[in-house]
Scaffold this motif. Structure first.
Motif: not given
Length: 125
Positions: A30-33, A52-58, A100-105, A109-117
């Motif tokens: 829940s701490t990740y967008a 968003s982290k809360s799921g409210v905004t897309t 870890l940053s906001g969902y608008t970030d 793709r440069r703001n992505v901390n983790y990727w799936g496969q």
């Protein structure tokens, strides 16, 4: 460290639907967008949707608005991408992403901390 595992890809006829899932490890989901990107052969990876982290905004890329819906279940550490009215141009490998940053970030793709496969989605023309 967060591990992301996508599922739900496949082959679907134009106009059909698919639901992608992304399961995240760890207790800090829940701490990740969260978001989805896709990459077609010979093309750059592009943003699809973020929540968003809360799921409210897309937010969505224009070409999928009204057809795709992103959602998340923080109790189950899972994010979803419901895709409807699929088109051949939606064919790509779809990647789950966490930031870890906001969902608008997550539109960058440069703001992505983790990727799936990645999971393949194919819509034949």
């Amino acid at each position: 460290q967060v591990q992301l595992v996508e599922s739900g890809g496949g082959l679907v006829q134009a106009g059909g639907s698919l639901r992608l899932s992304c399961a995240a490890s760890g207790r800090t989901f829940s701490t990740y967008a969260m978001g989805w990107f896709r990459q077609a052969p010979g093309k750059e990876r592009e943003f699809v949707a973020a929540i968003s982290k809360s799921g409210v905004t897309t937010t969505y890329r224009d070409s999928v608005k009204g057809r795709f819906t992103i959602s998340r279940d923080n109790a189950k550490n899972t994010v979803f991408l419901q895709m409807s009215s699929l088109k051949p141009e939606d064919t790509a490998v779809y990647y789950c992403a966490a930031a870890l940053s906001g969902y608008t970030d997550l539109t960058d793709r440069r703001n992505v901390n983790y990727w799936g496969q990645g999971t393949q989605v194919t819509v034949p023309s």
